[in-house]
Design a protein around this motif. Structure first.
Motif, short mmCIF file in Angstrom:
data_model
loop_
_atom_site.label_atom_id
_atom_site.label_comp_id
_atom_site.label_asym_id
_atom_site.label_seq_id
_atom_site.Cartn_x
_atom_site.Cartn_y
_atom_site.Cartn_z
N UNK A 106 1.08 -1.21 0.08
CA UNK A 106 -0.06 0.10 -0.03
C UNK A 106 0.86 1.28 0.00
N UNK A 107 0.70 2.17 0.94
CA UNK A 107 1.56 3.33 1.17
C UNK A 107 1.24 4.50 0.37
N UNK A 108 -0.24 4.58 -0.04
CA UNK A 108 -0.76 5.65 -0.60
C UNK A 108 -1.08 6.76 0.65
N UNK A 146 -5.18 13.16 7.98
CA UNK A 146 -4.13 11.99 7.13
C UNK A 146 -4.83 10.93 6.71
N UNK A 147 -4.92 10.76 5.27
CA UNK A 147 -5.39 9.44 4.96
C UNK A 147 -4.42 8.43 4.54
N UNK A 148 -4.38 7.29 4.84
CA UNK A 148 -3.07 6.28 4.59
C UNK A 148 -3.80 5.18 4.24
N UNK A 149 -3.24 4.39 2.99
CA UNK A 149 -3.59 2.84 2.39
C UNK A 149 -2.66 2.00 3.15
N UNK A 193 -5.89 9.56 10.40
CA UNK A 193 -5.04 10.22 11.46
C UNK A 193 -4.94 11.75 11.50
N UNK A 194 -4.78 12.25 12.69
CA UNK A 194 -4.22 13.66 12.79
C UNK A 194 -2.87 13.86 12.01
N UNK A 195 -2.50 14.86 11.71
CA UNK A 195 -1.01 15.13 11.07
C UNK A 195 -0.05 14.76 11.95
N UNK A 213 -9.32 -4.16 2.49
CA UNK A 213 -8.28 -3.45 1.61
C UNK A 213 -7.22 -4.48 1.02
N UNK A 214 -7.13 -4.92 -0.25
CA UNK A 214 -6.11 -5.92 -0.64
C UNK A 214 -4.61 -4.93 -0.94
N UNK A 215 -4.63 -4.16 -1.98
CA UNK A 215 -3.23 -3.54 -2.13
C UNK A 215 -3.60 -1.99 -2.63
N UNK A 216 -4.15 -1.48 -2.07
CA UNK A 216 -4.73 0.03 -2.62
C UNK A 216 -3.35 0.90 -2.35
N UNK A 217 -3.14 1.71 -3.49
CA UNK A 217 -1.90 2.53 -3.57
C UNK A 217 -2.25 4.16 -3.81
N UNK A 218 -2.94 4.26 -4.88
CA UNK A 218 -3.30 5.88 -4.95
C UNK A 218 -4.66 6.10 -4.39
N UNK A 219 -4.71 7.39 -3.79
CA UNK A 219 -5.52 7.90 -2.99
C UNK A 219 -5.47 9.43 -3.28
#
Length: 386
Positions: free
Chosen positions: A159-161, A170-173, A203-205, A229-235
Motif C-alpha cells: 500500500x503506502x498511499x 491524514x489518510x493512509x492506505x 489520523x491527525x497530522x 483492502x488488498x493492495x490500494x496505492x493511489x488515493x
C-alpha cells in the motif's frame, strides 16, 4: 471558423457496461515529453515550487529534482530501517520507498510525510509512515506516524498511499501483504479488526487518532477508517465534492476505483470483481458483514496506481476528470464523473504504452507522469494543439 469536434466511440470494458460514445474536442491532443530520466522506478512526486519537486525512487533515494536544469540531489537522512534494495536481484520484491507528501502548511513547518517498507532484522518488513522536517536538503526530527506491523517475510502489497483530506486529516492506505489467498488465516487479514494490515487509516497530522473516526469496536486497531483492502496505492481528493477516491489492485483481474466511505468494508478477500491467485481458495462467510461496491472495475488487469483529479487549464475538456495510470498494461485512463458515477472512460497513449506509476499536477497546472522503469522518467503531458 466553427470549432471542429471529433466523435470517438469507446468500448467501456469496466463494470459490465455497454458501449458508449463521448465527444473529444479537437483542441485536445495529449503528447509526451520526457523531462528527466535515469530514475530508479520513481513512485511519487510532490512539488516544492513550479520547477522543484521531491521524487521518491522505489529502488533508490528520496530526491530533489529541478525540472528546468534537470539536476538531481539526494535528500540526506532517510530512516535507516528502509529495506534493502533486493529488487535488482528478485523482481518480485515490492519493497522500497513509496509516497512523499507535503504537509498543507509546509511553507511554515517544513513537514513532509513518507511511506516506505521498513525492515526489522530477523523479522522481515512492514509498511511504515513517518513525518520529517525538510531542512537544508536533509530530513530531521523524524517521527513515526504509523507502523503497520506485524513484520513479515512477505514482500508484497504494502500500500503506502497518502493524502490529506479536506478535513486536514491524514489518510493512509495499507495493503494486506499476502501474495496467495491460500495463506489467509481463518479470519482473513483485511477483515480482522485486530490486524493493522489491509486497512485505510484516518489520523491527525501528528499521528494521533481523531475523535470522530468510525467506531469499529473496542478491540479494533486504533485509527481504522475502512477495511477489506488488498493492495490500494493511489488515493486522492475530488476538487469540488471533497470526496476521497482510491485505486485498488486485484489479483486475476479485479482492479478497481473506489469512493472512500467512513466505516466501509471493501470486501477483500470475501468478495472480488476478479478471481484468486489460489484457484482453490474458498473465502469464509462473515455473518452480518456488508460490503461496498467499487465505482468502477476493469475486466482485464490494469494495476491502477497513483490517481489524481485534473484541475489545470491546458486540457480544458479534462477539467475535474479522474486520471488513473496503470502498471500492467502501461496505460493512462481518463474518467468523466457525474454524481459519483463514472459516465465515460478513455484510455490514452494506447500506441505508446509504458508502466505508469503516478500522475501529478504542478502548482501552475502542468501535468506530469512517472514511469515505472529501470530507467524511470518524469514525463510532461502536453496539449499539442496549443
Amino acid at each position: 471558423m466553427k470549432k471542429l469536434v471529433l466523435l470517438l466511440t469507446l468500448v467501456i470494458i469496466g463494470c459490465g457496461k455497454a458501449e458508449k460514445s463521448i465527444q473529444i474536442s479537437s483542441k485536445t491532443k495529449p503528447v509526451k515529453e520526457v523531462i528527466i530520466d535515469s530514475l530508479k522506478h520513481p513512485w511519487s512526486i510532490t512539488f516544492l515550487s513550479e520547477d522543484e519537486a521531491l521524487v521518491s525512487e522505489k529502488d533508490g533515494d528520496l530526491l530533489k529534482v529541478n525540472l528546468s536544469s534537470k539536476k538531481k540531489k539526494v535528500i540526506k537522512g532517510f530512516p535507516r530501517d528502509l529495506t534493502d534494495s533486493i529488487r535488482v536481484v528478485w523482481r518480485g520484491d515490492n519493497s522500497g520507498i513509496f509516497e512523499v507528501r507535503l504537509h498543507p502548511d509546509f511553507k511554515n513547518n517544513n513537514f513532509i510525510y513518507l511511506s516506505y517498507a521498513a525492515k526489522k532484522p530477523g523479522k522481515g518488513s512492514t509498511t511504515k509512515v513517518v513525518r520529517a522536517t525538510l531542512q537544508n536538503d536533509s530530513l530531521t526530527g523524524i517521527k513515526t506516524i504509523l507502523e503497520a506491523g506485524p513484520f513479515t517475510r512477505e514482500y508484497f502489497h504494502y500500500g503506502g498511499g497518502i493524502t490529506f483530506g479536506p478535513d486536514g486529516k491524514l489518510y493512509i492506505t495499507i495493503g494486506e501483504r499476502l501474495f496467495k489467498e491460500i495463506d489467509e488465516p481463518e479470519m482473513p487479514i483485511a477483515q480482522d479488526l485486530q490486524d493493522k494490515r489491509g486497512k485505510i487509516y484516518r489520523l491527525n497530522p501528528d499521528g494521533s487518532i481523531p475523535n470522530d473516526n468510525p467506531d469499529f469496536g473496542d478491540d479494533a486497531v486504533p485509527g481504522i477508517f475502512a477495511i477489506g483492502i488488498r493492495a490500494a496505492q493511489g488515493i486522492t481528493v475530488h476538487p469540488e465534492t471533497n470526496k476521497i477516491w482510491f485505486s485498488e489492485h486485484g489479483t486475476r483481474q479485479g482492479d478497481e476505483v473506489n469512493l472512500l466511505k467512513a466505516g466501509a468494508n471493501y470486501g477483500w478477500p470475501i468478495i472480488t470483481t476478479g478471481g484468486y491467485r489460489s484457484r482453490d481458495y474458498v473465502p469464509p462467510t462473515i455473518e452480518g458483514a456488508t460490503y461496498a461496491n467499487p465505482v468502477w472495475y476493469w475486466q482485464h488487469t490494469v494495476a491502477p496506481t497513483g490517481l489524481m483529479f485534473y484541475t489545470g487549464n491546458e486540457f480544458p475538456d479534462w477539467r475535474n476528470d479522474l486520471l488513473v495510470p496503470g502498471l500492467s498494461r502501461g496505460s493512462l485512463w481518463r474518467f468523466r464523473i457525474e454524481n459519483d458515477t463514472i459516465k465515460s472512460a478513455e484510455e490514452l497513449f494506447i500506441d505508446d504504452r509504458v508502466r505508469s506509476r503516478k500522475v501529478a499536477q504542478s502548482p501552475e497546472g502542468k501535468l506530469y507522469m512517472l514511469t515505472d522503469e529501470d530507467n524511470g522518467k518524469i514525463v510532461r503531458i502536453k496539449n499539442d494543439t496549443l
